[in-house]
Design an enzyme around this catalytic site. Structure first.
Site, mmCIF file in Angstrom:
data_model
loop_
_atom_site.group_PDB
_atom_site.id
_atom_site.type_symbol
_atom_site.label_atom_id
_atom_site.label_comp_id
_atom_site.label_asym_id
_atom_site.label_seq_id
_atom_site.Cartn_x
_atom_site.Cartn_y
_atom_site.Cartn_z
ATOM 1 N N SER A 177 -6.064 2.801 4.766
ATOM 2 C CA SER A 177 -5.503 2.142 3.589
ATOM 3 C C SER A 177 -6.588 1.410 2.806
ATOM 4 O O SER A 177 -6.373 0.317 2.272
ATOM 5 C CB SER A 177 -4.391 1.158 4.007
ATOM 6 N N SER A 229 0.800 -1.240 0.000
ATOM 7 C CA SER A 229 0.000 0.000 0.000
ATOM 8 C C SER A 229 0.827 1.282 0.000
ATOM 9 O O SER A 229 0.261 2.371 -0.103
ATOM 10 C CB SER A 229 -0.942 0.001 1.205
ATOM 11 N N LYS A 275 0.126 3.686 -2.700
ATOM 12 C CA LYS A 275 -0.951 4.682 -2.610
ATOM 13 C C LYS A 275 -0.406 6.111 -2.554
ATOM 14 O O LYS A 275 -1.139 7.069 -2.832
ATOM 15 C CB LYS A 275 -1.827 4.399 -1.397
#
Length: 434
Positions: free
Chosen positions: A168, A110, A113
């Site tokens: 997340s 993640s 991101k």
């Protein structure tokens, strides 16, 4: 008497003509002066200031495996960390203070991101509202982290970004991507954004960071994304938020940032001056983290990928150790690389077609034609004045034209000839009278 008067007038006229012709003609005498050359600048002359020299950094060091650091006197030792790859850099200057296998390509989880936020944040205002459609939540990977978005519910864009940074939430990423051109389009945009920042190790397949074949990044690229993010106030506000309320129709519930350096949960302790940025985990990537912190006027960014020991919380402890070292090493290490994108090559100057100089024209010298024929005057042996006049005429005919004005050769010869003729006539008339 008439002849005498004529001779006097002829002599006076001849003298006046000679006087006029011998005077310089205005504007035709002297050629123009060449302009004076500009004085050359000496060693102490005032010139444009020299721009500061760019600090040389050997970028090839970051391509090497193992730990890269250039300590100076008094530099603290680099902490021993187990991560496969990591970077410590100055977020202001972009200088990499130390690194290990910075360009090793690994799954980012993640932390990708961060690149998604850099790409999609400009699309919508934080106050904009959006009602989620069912198709926008399709395709979410199994086992993904979620913030709890429901189809048919209306959310502010700021709520969706809190879902991305704090929880997340892959569901929040799906909705924002749908609002920003679609899943595939956003993946391409992220790829372009990475290249524009100088991040060449990243290959985007799934914008939320979910494990996908061929999807990789590196500690170097993640540090680049983190540095770019903390320069954006909106990005910084979201990634540094510890807690927020998330709407659920007529009520809301609290969400917490999963980055333990921000919340201080699970015994990690909140890092002093922490800014955020983003943590991640998948079974393929292991634990990953991009973090930034500020002390005084200095901001550091660190990236840590897949620690090999210490459990699931080791990524935070290793990031803490690297941040502590980076602040202590200020001014005591030489940079081993830079997060700044390389300068674009200078465009080649357009070459003009070679123009050869025209040949210099030879100066033209204008001369009046000279009558080479001798002046033949009939006169008696007792006429010495006629012989002298003819000699004077021949002398005048050989006078060089003046370079400083118009030629007077022909007019002078005509005047002298007229005077000689008048003298011959006068002498002949006296003989007749006698």
């Amino acid at each position: 008497m008439i002849v005498t008067s004529a001779l006097r007038h002829a002599a006076a006229g001849s003298a006046a003509m000679l006087l006029v012709l011998s005077a310089p003609v205005a504007g035709a005498a002297t050629p123009p002066r060449a302009p004076a050359a500009a004085p050359a600048l000496g060693a102490g002359s005032v010139t444009e200031p020299t721009p500061p020299a760019r600090r040389f950094v050997d970028q090839t060091r970051l391509d090497r495996a193992g730990t890269q650091v250039q300590p100076l006197a008094g530099a603290p030792g680099v902490p021993s960390v187990s991560a496969l790859s990591w970077v410590v850099a100055d977020a202001g200057t972009g200088e990499v203070l130390a690194a290990r296998s910075a360009h090793r390509k690994l799954p980012p989880a993640s932390t990708l991101k961060t690149l998604f936020a850099l790409t999609a944040l400009p699309y919508h205002e934080a106050s904009e509202q959006h009602t989620v459609a069912d198709e926008e939540l399709m395709g979410i990977g199994e086992g993904s982290s979620l913030v709890g978005i429901k189809e048919g519910y209306t959310y502010r864009v700021s709520d969706l970004w809190n879902g991305v940074f704090l929880s997340s939430g892959n569901d929040a990423v799906r909705v924002l991507a749908s609002m920003s051109g679609g899943w595939e389009s956003v993946a391409r945009q992220m790829q372009d954004k990475a290249r524009s920042l100088g991040a060449k190790d990243t290959h985007v397949v799934s914008p939320d960071g979910y494990d996908a074949p061929g999807q990789v990044s590196s500690a170097y690229d993640l540090a680049v994304f983190g540095r770019a993010g903390v320069q954006d106030p909106e990005f910084t506000r979201y990634c540094s938020t510890a807690y927020a309320d998330f709407p659920a129709g007529s009520w809301s519930y609290g969400i917490a940032n999963t980055n333990r350096l921000v919340t201080g949960e699970d015994g990690i302790g909140r890092y002093p001056g922490i800014i955020g940025i983003k943590n991640g985990y998948t079974s393929n990537a292991g634990n990953t983290l991009v973090a930034a912190a500020r002390r005084g006027e200095r901001t550091l960014v660190v990236s840590v990928m897949n620690p090999q020991s210490g459990g699931g919380l080791a990524v935070y402890e290793e990031a803490r150790d690297l941040l502590d070292w980076g602040f202590d090493a200020a001014g005591k290490v030489r940079p081993v690389g830079s997060l700044l994108p390389p300068k674009p090559p200078k465009p080649e100057p357009e070459t003009e077609p070679e123009t050869l100089p025209e040949p210099k024209a030879e100066p033209k010298t204008e001369t009046e034609p000279v009558d080479a024929r001798a002046v033949s005057l009939r006169g008696g042996a007792g006429a010495p004045g006629a012989a002298q006049a003819a000699s004077a005429a021949r002398t005048a005919a050989t006078v060089e034209p003046s370079a400083q004005g118009p030629s007077v050769t022909l007019p002078l010869a005509l005047v002298v000839s007229a005077c000689a003729a008048a003298l011959v006539v006068w002498s002949w008339r006296r003989r007749v009278r006698a």
